[in-house]
Design a protein around this motif. Structure first.
Motif, PDB file in Angstrom:
ATOM      1  N   SER A 443       0.829  -1.203   0.000  1.00 48.02           N
ATOM      2  CA  SER A 443       0.000   0.000   0.000  1.00 48.02           C
ATOM      3  C   SER A 443       0.864   1.255   0.000  1.00 48.02           C
ATOM      4  N   PRO A 444       0.301   2.396  -0.420  1.00 48.26           N
ATOM      5  CA  PRO A 444       1.048   3.653  -0.309  1.00 48.26           C
ATOM      6  C   PRO A 444       1.499   3.929   1.118  1.00 48.26           C
ATOM      7  N   GLU A 445       0.670   3.562   2.081  1.00 48.54           N
ATOM      8  CA  GLU A 445       1.031   3.781   3.478  1.00 48.54           C
ATOM      9  C   GLU A 445       2.284   2.999   3.841  1.00 48.54           C
ATOM     10  N   TRP A 446       2.415   1.780   3.320  1.00 39.40           N
ATOM     11  CA  TRP A 446       3.616   0.969   3.584  1.00 39.40           C
ATOM     12  C   TRP A 446       4.857   1.667   3.051  1.00 39.40           C
ATOM     13  N   PHE A 447       4.759   2.196   1.849  1.00 35.95           N
ATOM     14  CA  PHE A 447       5.916   2.866   1.251  1.00 35.95           C
ATOM     15  C   PHE A 447       6.294   4.117   2.045  1.00 35.95           C
ATOM     16  N   LEU A 448       5.299   4.862   2.511  1.00 34.08           N
ATOM     17  CA  LEU A 448       5.586   6.062   3.297  1.00 34.08           C
ATOM     18  C   LEU A 448       6.240   5.709   4.631  1.00 34.08           C
ATOM     19  N   LYS A 449       5.811   4.606   5.222  1.00 30.53           N
ATOM     20  CA  LYS A 449       6.339   4.212   6.531  1.00 30.53           C
ATOM     21  C   LYS A 449       7.695   3.514   6.439  1.00 30.53           C
ATOM     22  N   ASN A 450       8.085   3.074   5.250  1.00 30.77           N
ATOM     23  CA  ASN A 450       9.306   2.282   5.119  1.00 30.77           C
ATOM     24  C   ASN A 450      10.438   3.016   4.408  1.00 30.77           C
ATOM     25  N   ALA A 451      10.394   4.333   4.436  1.00 32.30           N
ATOM     26  CA  ALA A 451      11.487   5.104   3.840  1.00 32.30           C
ATOM     27  C   ALA A 451      12.808   4.877   4.573  1.00 32.30           C
ATOM     28  N   ASP A 452      12.735   4.359   5.798  1.00 33.67           N
ATOM     29  CA  ASP A 452      13.961   4.073   6.557  1.00 33.67           C
ATOM     30  C   ASP A 452      14.311   2.584   6.535  1.00 33.67           C
ATOM     31  N   ARG A 453      13.725   1.832   5.616  1.00 30.46           N
ATOM     32  CA  ARG A 453      13.892   0.376   5.575  1.00 30.46           C
ATOM     33  C   ARG A 453      15.356  -0.046   5.595  1.00 30.46           C
ATOM     34  N   TYR A 454      16.176   0.637   4.846  1.00 27.43           N
ATOM     35  CA  TYR A 454      17.563   0.183   4.681  1.00 27.43           C
ATOM     36  C   TYR A 454      18.556   0.918   5.581  1.00 27.43           C
ATOM     37  N   ASP A 455      18.065   1.775   6.465  1.00 26.22           N
ATOM     38  CA  ASP A 455      18.971   2.532   7.329  1.00 26.22           C
ATOM     39  C   ASP A 455      19.782   1.617   8.241  1.00 26.22           C
ATOM     40  N   LYS A 456      19.211   0.479   8.623  1.00 25.59           N
ATOM     41  CA  LYS A 456      19.882  -0.410   9.569  1.00 25.59           C
ATOM     42  C   LYS A 456      20.367  -1.706   8.930  1.00 25.59           C
ATOM     43  N   TYR A 457      20.371  -1.774   7.597  1.00 30.09           N
ATOM     44  CA  TYR A 457      20.902  -2.963   6.935  1.00 30.09           C
ATOM     45  C   TYR A 457      22.413  -3.058   7.170  1.00 30.09           C
ATOM     46  N   GLU A 468      11.582  -5.327  -7.882  1.00 31.11           N
ATOM     47  CA  GLU A 468      10.176  -5.148  -8.264  1.00 31.11           C
ATOM     48  C   GLU A 468       9.455  -4.439  -7.125  1.00 31.11           C
ATOM     49  N   TYR A 469       8.889  -3.289  -7.410  1.00 29.51           N
ATOM     50  CA  TYR A 469       8.077  -2.619  -6.406  1.00 29.51           C
ATOM     51  C   TYR A 469       7.089  -1.686  -7.084  1.00 29.51           C
ATOM     52  N   ALA A 470       5.963  -1.491  -6.426  1.00 23.53           N
ATOM     53  CA  ALA A 470       4.943  -0.537  -6.880  1.00 23.53           C
ATOM     54  C   ALA A 470       3.893  -0.419  -5.793  1.00 23.53           C
ATOM     55  N   ALA A 471       3.480   0.781  -5.519  1.00 25.31           N
ATOM     56  CA  ALA A 471       2.407   1.008  -4.543  1.00 25.31           C
ATOM     57  C   ALA A 471       1.072   0.599  -5.160  1.00 25.31           C
ATOM     58  N   ALA A 488       2.300   7.339  -6.705  1.00 25.75           N
ATOM     59  CA  ALA A 488       3.567   7.891  -7.184  1.00 25.75           C
ATOM     60  C   ALA A 488       4.274   8.681  -6.090  1.00 25.75           C
ATOM     61  N   LEU A 489       3.510   9.452  -5.332  1.00 25.41           N
ATOM     62  CA  LEU A 489       4.101  10.260  -4.265  1.00 25.41           C
ATOM     63  C   LEU A 489       4.712   9.368  -3.189  1.00 25.41           C
ATOM     64  N   SER A 490       4.018   8.292  -2.836  1.00 25.12           N
ATOM     65  CA  SER A 490       4.541   7.392  -1.807  1.00 25.12           C
ATOM     66  C   SER A 490       5.800   6.676  -2.298  1.00 25.12           C
ATOM     67  N   GLU A 491       5.832   6.352  -3.584  1.00 25.71           N
ATOM     68  CA  GLU A 491       7.041   5.736  -4.137  1.00 25.71           C
ATOM     69  C   GLU A 491       8.209   6.712  -4.128  1.00 25.71           C
ATOM     70  N   PRO A 563      18.319  11.329   9.457  1.00 23.37           N
ATOM     71  CA  PRO A 563      17.783  11.483   8.098  1.00 23.37           C
ATOM     72  C   PRO A 563      16.306  11.822   8.137  1.00 23.37           C
ATOM     73  N   LEU A 564      15.842  12.493   7.102  1.00 21.00           N
ATOM     74  CA  LEU A 564      14.441  12.907   7.030  1.00 21.00           C
ATOM     75  C   LEU A 564      13.634  11.772   6.411  1.00 21.00           C
ATOM     76  N   THR A 565      12.893  11.051   7.248  1.00 19.52           N
ATOM     77  CA  THR A 565      12.189   9.847   6.800  1.00 19.52           C
ATOM     78  C   THR A 565      10.692   9.921   7.052  1.00 19.52           C
ATOM     79  N   GLY A 566      10.140  11.129   7.101  1.00 19.68           N
ATOM     80  CA  GLY A 566       8.710  11.274   7.291  1.00 19.68           C
ATOM     81  C   GLY A 566       8.334  12.188   8.430  1.00 19.68           C
ATOM     82  N   GLN A 567       9.329  12.802   9.092  1.00 23.25           N
ATOM     83  CA  GLN A 567       9.018  13.762  10.145  1.00 23.25           C
ATOM     84  C   GLN A 567       8.205  14.903   9.540  1.00 23.25           C
TER      85      GLN A 567
END
Length: 662
Positions: A443-457, A468-471, A488-491, A563-567
């Motif tokens: 969902s778009p909400e998932w993409f918005l909430k996961n902008a920091d997904r790779y910060d701790k990889y 492969e990804y798409a909202a 598109a905005l969430s992506e 980092p700015l991840t949705g604040q």
């Protein structure tokens, strides 16, 4: 994200606020842009494209052939063909008939035997791919193979007719001699038609055999005969992709191992390539498409050639001996895996070997003596579990023993989390895998909430290919999904997180790429087309803006060291470009309120003019269409006075700020 020692630091304070009708302000955001390089390079492969033959993307789409089932190879050989009565349009077998002859000694085994009793009434007709798209003022090459068996048939008369049955172009071809011969003709339609048909009639009575009845526009990409649809390739070219992943996708796996994609069957002469049912012809109950097959006119040679045309790295994906685990889950035994591994080794030779090698010679004979310089290869699509890891080990050892410089893409399964995902990553880390492919449709909400997904990889672990990804505006595999501005905005917000983590994420691509307006199976998709035209979605423009502004070196942009991840619904990433001498800041405002940003750039030596690229829409539900692309980037120039920049970031927008260094 860790960084190296700073050489110099330039602080840019961005004071963010919005002004409501009552002049009410929100909390100011003070952002620091460290203009010192992080020593993290943005890879040329950071933003690429993923092609899969779904949604009529190849036959009926990118591959410009206009005749469906041109060689009668479908399971139902008359699919796409009719024998109408010229007066009633019902079958008129009294005037002639068609039968299918099968020669099992040939790869392309079927051909049509046509018996004509009444040459004034017998008609053979092809419907094309949801019709045949024709443009007035352009020319179209018709070709067919014919053997004159008996009787006195002296000519084949071919016509293109519009939706009302009116002839818009016709040509008569004189038949001479015996044996199989190839005939050619050229059509010049008198008007533009979206859903034309091809009609074939005969002069005289008798029996003829026909095969490979083909129709192509002359105006293909780079003017290649039998080539690719020009407007669709142009849209790919305009993305400036870093790589081209092909041919999929689940289509690599096949519903069964027999139906898997076998690259060796897609090269050589087009007429000798074996047709295959498309995995997606009945993949979804909501869009059953029994007429969806693969002619492989767009095969591996053409894929490599397309990648070269686009300036993109070719990234082929091959079967690892596992059919689609969502379908039959058929598994080749380990003792029978060698032919699959050999296919991978032979493909590398086909792409990179010189003309003295077996497969390099075949590439040379096809017209490309220079190697394609392939650097990547994928083992499996999105397989999971111990069976995949066991097979991956065999492929990895064989490939790197013979070709140690090839980078191998492995898979983490079909989901971005869960048991299969965790198991795959754990095992691939143990094996020191180079690049792991992750897929996420959410969902778009998932993409918005996961902008920091790779910060701790793990920075020392395998690199990531966001393959492969798409909202999904409604839900995964829902036919009502839309390519609206919210997706598109969430992506875009999510992609700032990909870019901020460029030391981990080195390749990314949206999926699926193409969709025919009347032949689709999956939504949403990056580019939509019909038989005459195409349009870019807002998601396309997000991808394009990131790709065209990817820069060369990652910079840090933070608030209070984070980092700015949705604040306050703000997302950001920043790069520099050593080629253009620019600082490039990408900002996503996912707030319903506009914000004013103040950039204090006194410590930066920059030009007095800033370039501002804005992508936004009046509503989150806004979409582009064939009628109008409402959502497109617009570019503005803004003067910088005394090093101070004050600029507005519209509500629900993606904005790029480009500062030219002196």
């Amino acid at each position: 994200m860790k960084t190296k020692t700073k050489i110099f630091t330039a602080a840019i304070s961005l004071s963010v606020a919005f002004f409501s009708a009552q002049n009410k302000t929100i909390k100011a955001h003070f952002l620091d842009l460290d203009a010192t390089s992080t020593n993290i390079k943005i890879q040329p492969t950071m933003y690429g494209i993923f092609f899969e033959d779904i949604n009529f993307a190849a036959d009926g789409g990118l591959y410009a052939e206009l005749i469906k089932n041109r060689s009668f190879e479908f399971d139902e050989p008359l699919t796409g063909w009719k024998q109408p009565n010229t007066k009633t349009l019902s079958p008129n077998l009294d005037s002639g008939f068609l039968t299918i002859i099968t020669d099992k000694s040939k790869t392309n085994k079927n051909y049509a035997r046509i018996t004509v009793w009444n040459d004034e009434n017998y008609v053979l007709e092809n419907e094309g791919f949801r019709g045949i798209g024709l443009h007035q003022g352009e020319k179209y090459d018709l070709s067919f193979n014919l053997e004159n068996v008996s009787g006195n048939i002296s000519a084949v008369n071919t016509s293109l007719i519009d939706e009302n049955g009116t002839v818009i172009s016709s040509v008569s071809t004189i038949i001479k001699g015996g044996g199989w011969q190839k005939y050619n003709a050229v059509f010049a339609p008198s008007k533009t038609v979206e859903k034309a048909k091809l009609q074939i009639t005969f002069t005289g009575k008798g029996v003829v055999n026909m095969d490979m009845i083909s129709l192509f526009p002359q105006d293909t990409w780079k003017g290649r005969k039998g080539g690719l649809r020009k407007d669709l390739v142009q849209k790919l070219y305009d993305l400036q992709p870093g790589f081209l992943r092909f041919p999929g996708g689940c289509i690599v796996e096949g519903r069964t191992l027999a139906e898997r994609y076998q690259w060796k069957k897609t090269i050589g002469k087009v007429e000798n390539r074996e047709n295959l049912i498309n995995k997606w012809n009945n993949g979804f109950a909501h869009r059953l498409t029994p007429d969806y097959w693969q002619s492989f006119g767009l095969g591996f040679f053409e894929y490599f050639q397309l990648a070269e045309d686009l300036g993109a790295e070719p990234l082929p994906i091959l079967s690892c001996g596992m059919a689609c685990q969502f379908n039959t889950a058929e598994l080749v035994k380990m003792e029978d895996l060698d032919p699959y591994v050999q296919d991978a080794l032979d493909l590398i030779e086909f792409a990179n070997g010189d003309s003295n090698t077996k497969w390099g010679k075949i590439r040379t004979e096809m017209g490309h003596p220079k190697p394609f310089n392939m650097k990547f290869i994928g083992v499996g699509n999105e397989q999971w579990g111990a069976d995949y890891i066991e097979r991956y080990k065999v492929f990895e050892k064989a490939i790197h023993t013979k070709y140690p410089d090839i980078k191998i893409i492995s898979g983490s399964g079909p989901s971005p989390d869960g048991e299969f995902f965790d198991y795959g990553w754990k095992e691939l880390k143990k094996l020191n895998a180079q690049i792991v492919d992750e897929h996420y449709y959410n969902s778009p909400e998932w993409f918005l909430k996961n902008a920091d997904r790779y910060d701790k990889y793990d920075r020392r672990g395998p690199k990531v290919f966001a393959g492969e990804y798409a909202a999904q505006s409604v839900g995964v595999v829902k036919p009502d999904n839309k390519n609206n501005w919210l997706t598109a905005l969430s992506e875009a917000a999510f992609m700032t997180g990909l870019e901020r983590n460029a030391d981990v994420v080195t390749m990314t691509s949206y999926a699926p790429l193409f969709a025919h307006a009347e032949g689709w199976q999956w939504t949403p998709d990056l580019i939509w087309f019909n038989n005459l035209e195409s349009y870019a979605t807002p998601n396309y423009y997000v991808q394009q803006l990131f790709s065209l502004n990817k820069g060369t070196d990652l910079l840090q942009i933070t608030e209070n060291g984070q980092p700015l991840t949705g604040q306050d619904k703000l997302y950001a990433s920043a790069v520099s470009d050593t080629v253009t001498g620019e600082y490039i800041i990408k900002i996503v405002n996912a707030d319903a309120q506009a914000k004013t940003i103040q950039l204090n750039a006194k410590s930066l030596k920059i030009n007095s003019v800033m370039t501002k690229v804005i992508l936004t829409a009046p509503y989150l539900t806004t979409e582009n269409s064939f009628d109008k692309e409402l959502i497109q980037p617009r570019t503005e120039s803004q003067n910088i006075n005394k090093g101070k920049i004050i600029t507005k970031i519209p509500a629900n927008s993606f904005v790029i700020l480009k500062l030219k260094s002196l």
